[in-house]
Design a protein around this motif. Structure first.
Motif, mmCIF file in Angstrom:
data_model
loop_
_atom_site.group_PDB
_atom_site.id
_atom_site.type_symbol
_atom_site.label_atom_id
_atom_site.label_comp_id
_atom_site.label_asym_id
_atom_site.label_seq_id
_atom_site.Cartn_x
_atom_site.Cartn_y
_atom_site.Cartn_z
ATOM 1 N N UNK A 114 -0.878 111.987 48.969
ATOM 2 C CA UNK A 114 -1.210 111.445 47.646
ATOM 3 C C UNK A 114 -1.901 112.533 46.832
ATOM 4 N N UNK A 115 -1.508 112.657 45.562
ATOM 5 C CA UNK A 115 -2.142 113.657 44.697
ATOM 6 C C UNK A 115 -1.908 113.295 43.236
ATOM 7 N N UNK A 116 -2.140 114.257 42.343
ATOM 8 C CA UNK A 116 -2.087 114.011 40.906
ATOM 9 C C UNK A 116 -0.663 114.014 40.364
ATOM 10 N N UNK A 117 -0.534 113.664 39.085
ATOM 11 C CA UNK A 117 0.756 113.699 38.397
ATOM 12 C C UNK A 117 1.049 115.115 37.920
ATOM 13 N N UNK A 118 2.335 115.395 37.721
ATOM 14 C CA UNK A 118 2.761 116.743 37.330
ATOM 15 C C UNK A 118 2.485 117.054 35.860
ATOM 16 N N UNK A 119 2.171 116.035 35.080
ATOM 17 C CA UNK A 119 1.829 116.252 33.677
ATOM 18 C C UNK A 119 0.467 115.648 33.383
ATOM 19 N N UNK A 120 -0.364 116.394 32.671
ATOM 20 C CA UNK A 120 -1.637 115.864 32.201
ATOM 21 C C UNK A 120 -2.174 116.798 31.118
ATOM 22 N N UNK A 121 -1.850 116.538 29.851
ATOM 23 C CA UNK A 121 -2.286 117.432 28.782
ATOM 24 C C UNK A 121 -3.787 117.406 28.533
ATOM 25 N N UNK A 122 -4.490 116.483 29.182
ATOM 26 C CA UNK A 122 -5.929 116.383 28.996
ATOM 27 C C UNK A 122 -6.718 117.067 30.107
ATOM 28 N N UNK A 123 -6.042 117.428 31.192
ATOM 29 C CA UNK A 123 -6.761 118.030 32.315
ATOM 30 C C UNK A 123 -5.795 118.909 33.111
ATOM 31 N N UNK A 124 -5.842 120.207 32.854
ATOM 32 C CA UNK A 124 -4.902 121.122 33.493
ATOM 33 C C UNK A 124 -5.205 121.327 34.976
#
Length: 246
Positions: A114-124
């Motif tokens: 489990x981990x983060x999403x591949x897109x996040x313009x608010x948190x690189x």
């Protein structure tokens, strides 16, 4: 047949991400008898500790407090936790960090990551973590990658829900019923005192996802026979394989 305990691994950019976004999954899989390992790449000391900076804490004091809070949250949820202290804002991916995570995957052979999403313009940091985890999974499968441990199989990777899903192109295709363990998730969230504003946000989100989960099985009752009240949303990265489609 091996009696080795099955494992799931959660890779979290910062020391609280795993709680908000996958705390229910962690508690649930612990109760199912899995070893749950949480890998925190950073403490979130620079970007997610505003209250502590305003209180005049030093960098080392902030790291220590974040570590203690996350350790207590992990204890409540039933996870083993490992801190790699790679720094945040920005998160720096190094060869040393890569070797650590590749060998983590190889040694513990997680069935699910489990981990983060591949897109996040608010948190690189989140985006970098997701890309890093997927790369480490591939490297851990390579026979030629130097390691004392055997190669990794092909664990499914799930992105947990980002804070602003619409802006992150997050389209959940898996809902996990966490009703039976939500009280522990809430207690774990309350360990993170510097981010108290997120306690209610993620509680309400779990309620909304619980309602959606019920709609997607055509009933408010889960497969276990109990009412779905709380759920977490996930997005899988790889196809499922089986003899049937259900």
């Amino acid at each position: 047949m091996s009696n080795k305990q099955k494992t799931i691994t959660v890779v979290s950019a910062h020391s609280a991400d795993f709680i908000w976004r996958s705390g229910g999954a962690i508690a649930l899989y612990h109760d199912l008898g899995y070893q749950v390992r949480v890998i925190c790449l950073s403490f979130g000391e620079r970007g997610e500790s505003a209250r502590l900076w305003k209180d005049g804490k030093t960098l080392e004091e902030i790291k220590a407090k974040r570590r203690a809070e996350s350790e207590e949250a992990a204890r409540i949820l039933g996870a083993e936790i490992r801190f790699l202290d790679a720094g945040d804002y920005p998160l720096q991916i190094t060869k040393e960090l890569q070797d650590i995570v590749v060998n983590e995957f190889r040694e513990h052979q997680p069935e699910i990551i489990l981990t983060h999403s591949l897109e996040d313009p608010y948190n690189f940091d989140h985006k970098r973590t997701a890309e890093f985890v997927l790369e480490c999974r591939v490297l851990a499968q390579a026979e030629g990658y130097p390691s004392e441990h055997g190669i990794l199989g092909a664990p499914q990777v799930f992105s947990f829900e980002p804070h602003q899903p619409e802006q992150c192109d997050f389209k959940p295709n898996a809902f996990l019923d966490i009703s039976s363990v939500f009280d522990r998730k809430r207690k774990a969230m309350e360990c993170m005192n510097a981010q108290e504003h997120l306690w209610e946000y993620y509680s309400e989100l779990a309620k909304r996802r619980g309602m959606q989960a019920g709609r997607n099985i055509g009933s408010a009752i889960s497969l276990s026979g109990s009412k779905i009240t709380y759920a977490e949303a996930y997005q899988r990265h790889f196809p499922t394989v089986g003899g049937t489609l259900v």
